[in-house]
Design a protein around this motif. Structure first.
Motif, mmCIF file in Angstrom:
data_model
loop_
_atom_site.group_PDB
_atom_site.id
_atom_site.type_symbol
_atom_site.label_atom_id
_atom_site.label_comp_id
_atom_site.label_asym_id
_atom_site.label_seq_id
_atom_site.Cartn_x
_atom_site.Cartn_y
_atom_site.Cartn_z
ATOM 1 N N ASP A 43 0.829 -1.209 0.000
ATOM 2 C CA ASP A 43 0.000 0.000 0.000
ATOM 3 C C ASP A 43 0.859 1.252 0.000
ATOM 4 O OD1 ASP A 43 -2.904 1.175 0.688
ATOM 5 O OD2 ASP A 43 -1.409 2.202 1.936
ATOM 6 N N TYR A 44 1.947 1.222 0.776
ATOM 7 C CA TYR A 44 2.851 2.377 0.863
ATOM 8 C C TYR A 44 3.419 2.752 -0.506
ATOM 9 C CZ TYR A 44 7.072 5.008 2.137
ATOM 10 O OH TYR A 44 8.060 5.963 2.224
ATOM 11 N N TYR A 45 3.877 1.768 -1.248
ATOM 12 C CA TYR A 45 4.477 2.051 -2.557
ATOM 13 C C TYR A 45 3.417 2.349 -3.619
ATOM 14 C CZ TYR A 45 8.914 0.664 -0.570
ATOM 15 O OH TYR A 45 10.049 0.611 0.213
ATOM 16 N N LEU A 46 2.235 1.746 -3.484
ATOM 17 C CA LEU A 46 1.145 2.067 -4.417
ATOM 18 C C LEU A 46 0.728 3.540 -4.293
ATOM 19 C CD1 LEU A 46 -1.194 -1.066 -4.221
ATOM 20 C CD2 LEU A 46 -0.075 -0.171 -6.277
ATOM 21 N N ARG A 47 0.838 4.091 -3.105
ATOM 22 C CA ARG A 47 0.487 5.490 -2.872
ATOM 23 C C ARG A 47 1.643 6.436 -3.200
ATOM 24 N NH1 ARG A 47 -4.230 5.917 0.206
ATOM 25 N NH2 ARG A 47 -4.929 3.935 1.082
ATOM 26 N N GLY A 48 2.692 5.911 -3.824
ATOM 27 C CA GLY A 48 3.831 6.764 -4.172
ATOM 28 C C GLY A 48 4.667 7.116 -2.968
ATOM 29 N N SER A 49 4.975 6.105 -2.127
ATOM 30 C CA SER A 49 5.763 6.281 -0.895
ATOM 31 C C SER A 49 5.093 7.259 0.063
ATOM 32 C CB SER A 49 7.191 6.735 -1.224
ATOM 33 O OG SER A 49 7.840 5.785 -2.024
ATOM 34 N N ASN A 50 3.821 7.012 0.328
ATOM 35 C CA ASN A 50 3.054 7.831 1.276
ATOM 36 C C ASN A 50 2.434 6.901 2.321
ATOM 37 O OD1 ASN A 50 1.755 9.991 2.505
ATOM 38 N ND2 ASN A 50 -0.012 9.884 1.145
ATOM 39 N N TRP A 51 2.817 7.098 3.596
ATOM 40 C CA TRP A 51 2.393 6.206 4.674
ATOM 41 C C TRP A 51 1.162 6.766 5.385
ATOM 42 C CZ3 TRP A 51 3.501 1.377 5.819
ATOM 43 C CH2 TRP A 51 3.175 0.876 7.087
ATOM 44 N N ILE A 52 0.127 5.924 5.561
ATOM 45 C CA ILE A 52 -1.127 6.406 6.160
ATOM 46 C C ILE A 52 -1.507 5.638 7.436
ATOM 47 C CG2 ILE A 52 -2.045 7.143 3.908
ATOM 48 C CD1 ILE A 52 -3.831 4.555 4.062
ATOM 49 N N PHE A 53 -0.642 4.737 7.899
ATOM 50 C CA PHE A 53 -1.031 3.848 8.993
ATOM 51 C C PHE A 53 -0.472 4.262 10.354
ATOM 52 C CE2 PHE A 53 -1.051 1.255 5.099
ATOM 53 C CZ PHE A 53 -2.387 0.882 5.101
ATOM 54 N N GLY A 54 0.109 5.434 10.451
ATOM 55 C CA GLY A 54 0.570 5.914 11.743
ATOM 56 C C GLY A 54 2.021 5.604 12.036
ATOM 57 N N ASP A 55 2.539 6.281 13.057
ATOM 58 C CA ASP A 55 3.968 6.227 13.372
ATOM 59 C C ASP A 55 4.398 4.859 13.919
ATOM 60 O OD1 ASP A 55 6.500 7.906 13.736
ATOM 61 O OD2 ASP A 55 6.236 7.047 15.724
ATOM 62 N N LEU A 56 3.589 4.283 14.825
ATOM 63 C CA LEU A 56 3.953 2.999 15.436
ATOM 64 C C LEU A 56 4.046 1.889 14.397
ATOM 65 C CD1 LEU A 56 4.503 1.300 17.965
ATOM 66 C CD2 LEU A 56 2.019 0.978 18.191
ATOM 67 N N ALA A 57 3.063 1.826 13.494
ATOM 68 C CA ALA A 57 3.081 0.801 12.442
ATOM 69 C C ALA A 57 4.298 0.966 11.541
ATOM 70 C CB ALA A 57 1.799 0.883 11.614
ATOM 71 N N CYS A 58 4.690 2.212 11.302
ATOM 72 C CA CYS A 58 5.872 2.484 10.469
ATOM 73 C C CYS A 58 7.129 1.925 11.128
ATOM 74 C CB CYS A 58 6.013 3.995 10.257
ATOM 75 S SG CYS A 58 7.529 4.465 9.402
ATOM 76 N N ARG A 59 7.252 2.115 12.439
ATOM 77 C CA ARG A 59 8.422 1.620 13.156
ATOM 78 C C ARG A 59 8.499 0.090 13.083
ATOM 79 N NH1 ARG A 59 10.271 5.567 17.227
ATOM 80 N NH2 ARG A 59 8.992 7.432 17.045
ATOM 81 N N ILE A 60 7.333 -0.554 13.144
ATOM 82 C CA ILE A 60 7.283 -2.024 13.135
ATOM 83 C C ILE A 60 7.713 -2.592 11.780
ATOM 84 C CG2 ILE A 60 5.700 -4.007 13.275
ATOM 85 C CD1 ILE A 60 4.146 -2.395 15.396
ATOM 86 N N MET A 61 7.472 -1.858 10.684
ATOM 87 C CA MET A 61 7.733 -2.371 9.337
ATOM 88 C C MET A 61 9.198 -2.771 9.136
ATOM 89 S SD MET A 61 4.946 -2.589 7.598
ATOM 90 C CE MET A 61 4.089 -2.944 9.137
ATOM 91 N N SER A 62 10.101 -1.815 9.349
ATOM 92 C CA SER A 62 11.529 -2.107 9.147
ATOM 93 C C SER A 62 12.035 -3.107 10.169
ATOM 94 C CB SER A 62 12.348 -0.817 9.238
ATOM 95 O OG SER A 62 12.035 0.030 8.158
ATOM 96 N N TYR A 63 11.565 -2.977 11.392
ATOM 97 C CA TYR A 63 11.961 -3.895 12.468
ATOM 98 C C TYR A 63 11.606 -5.333 12.108
ATOM 99 C CZ TYR A 63 12.244 -5.793 17.231
ATOM 100 O OH TYR A 63 12.552 -6.545 18.333
ATOM 101 N N SER A 64 10.396 -5.531 11.590
ATOM 102 C CA SER A 64 9.935 -6.891 11.261
ATOM 103 C C SER A 64 10.759 -7.510 10.138
ATOM 104 C CB SER A 64 8.453 -6.873 10.869
ATOM 105 O OG SER A 64 8.264 -6.147 9.665
ATOM 106 N N LEU A 65 11.175 -6.684 9.167
ATOM 107 C CA LEU A 65 11.969 -7.213 8.045
ATOM 108 C C LEU A 65 13.281 -7.810 8.531
ATOM 109 C CD1 LEU A 65 12.601 -7.495 4.968
ATOM 110 C CD2 LEU A 65 13.693 -5.263 5.140
ATOM 111 N N TYR A 66 14.004 -7.060 9.369
ATOM 112 C CA TYR A 66 15.332 -7.509 9.782
ATOM 113 C C TYR A 66 15.266 -8.591 10.856
ATOM 114 C CZ TYR A 66 16.899 -3.788 6.814
ATOM 115 O OH TYR A 66 17.106 -3.000 5.713
#
Length: 353
Positions: A103-126
């Motif tokens: 969803d983030y990349y479909l929106r042209g690198s625009n995040w709509i799910f809030g700050d906490l969810a954003c922090r979890i994204m990169s953390y979960s990958l690594y």
């Protein structure tokens, strides 16, 4: 000193979105420098959503079914299946974040799910990447030792010991990745950026990369390669007249070979290009081919969760028997429901009469 601070503020105001996305640069800075040849942002918008959603669909099916099979009660449980269960859980947790990334990349690198969810994204990958690497390595080592020293290993790797070792791996990986949780969202006009690292954290990022490269990838890869060479040596030296020993050796070889394939296909390209990119990266210079190659290798690293169910099927202890048992159980339950439904309807009708 005041002059330097003013220059820095001016630079930041002219280049608000200079950042590293998942250890690759956001291409917005290139447009500010009139570099029309840099097409990485468009490439990410077209490539990531499709690939992430494919990985999500296949990964949920494969890992969800694998977890269901591993959790089924069975007459014999082994430490190998404990490691595989934890690997499947790690994959499923990471896969659940992929629709948000798409969803983030479909929106042209625009995040709509809030700050906490954003922090979890990169953390979960690594966390997923390095827990997968270590679970695969431990799995291969246990398989190898069970082949070479079966009776000695029987007392060392019990079910309880396997769970403790899995807990240690989870704690170490999650604790070492905790600094990624400070990667908050950034505002760039009306767009909210996520999965980004600020330019001024580049030195810290390079240090993190070298530590992750050595401890998180090269060390497990070296151990895995040694296991492969040693098991080949054992297979060439020893004759295996007994069927049980043949099956054990075959499963050990399959485990190590499949783990090496996953390392070569998913983890090696990403770590190589990530390191190359961080060493050669400069502000305002767009290395389009390198950036696109890095995007592809990042997708391959995420796709490791799709290949692991193949390992469970061919190398898991009693996995095929468990799968058949689970499918038969599901089929018999459906048959009971189908048979029971007309009978219950008939009984209701009879009671009314």
């Amino acid at each position: 000193m005041t002059h330097l601070i003013r220059m820095e503020r001016t630079f930041m105001s002219l280049h608000p979105s200079i950042s590293l996305s998942e250890m690759e640069p956001n291409a917005t800075f290139s447009n500010n420098n009139n570099n029309s040849n840099c097409t990485i942002e468009n490439f990410k918008r077209e490539f990531f959503p499709i690939v992430y959603l494919i990985i999500f669909a296949w990964g949920v099916l494969g890992n969800g079914l694998s977890i269901y099979v591993f959790l089924q009660p069975y007459k014999k449980s082994t430490s190998v299946n404990i490691f595989m269960l934890n690997l499947a859980i790690s994959d499923l947790l990471f896969i659940s974040t992929l629709p948000f990334r798409a969803d983030y990349y479909l929106r042209g690198s625009n995040w709509i799910f809030g700050d906490l969810a954003c922090r979890i994204m990169s953390y979960s990958l690594y966390v997923n990447m390095y827990s997968s690497i270590y679970f695969l390595t431990v799995l291969s080592v246990v398989r190898f030792l069970a082949t070479v020293h079966p009776f000695r290993l029987l007392h060392i790797i019990s079910i309880r010991s396997a769970w403790i070792l899995c807990g240690i791996i989870w704690i170490l990986i999650m604790a070492s990745s905790v600094m990624l949780l400070d990667r908050a969202t950034e505002q760039n006009g009306s767009i909210t950026l996520c999965l980004e690292l600020n330019l001024y954290k580049l030195t810290k990022l390079q240090t993190m990369n070298y530590i992750a490269l050595v401890v998180g990838f090269l060390l497990p890869f070296f151990i895995l390669s040694i296991c492969y060479l040693l098991i080949i040596r054992v297979l060439l030296k020893v004759e295996l007249p007994e069927l049980g020993l043949r099956v054990s050796h075959r499963k050990t070889l399959i485990t190590i070979v499949l783990a090496l394939i996953i390392f070569f296909l998913c983890f090696l390209p990403y770590h190589t290009l990530r390191t190359l990119h961080l060493v050669t990266w400069k502000v305002g210079i767009c290395r389009d081919r390198l950036h696109k190659a890095l995007v592809i290798t990042l997708a391959l690293a995420a796709a490791n969760s799709c290949f692991n169910p193949v390992l469970y099927y061919f190398a898991g202890e009693n996995f095929k028997d468990r799968l058949r048992s689970a499918l038969k159980k599901g089929h018999s339950q459906k048959a009971k429901i189908k048979c029971g439904f007309p009978v219950s309807v008939w009984l209701k009708k009879e009671t009314r009469v």
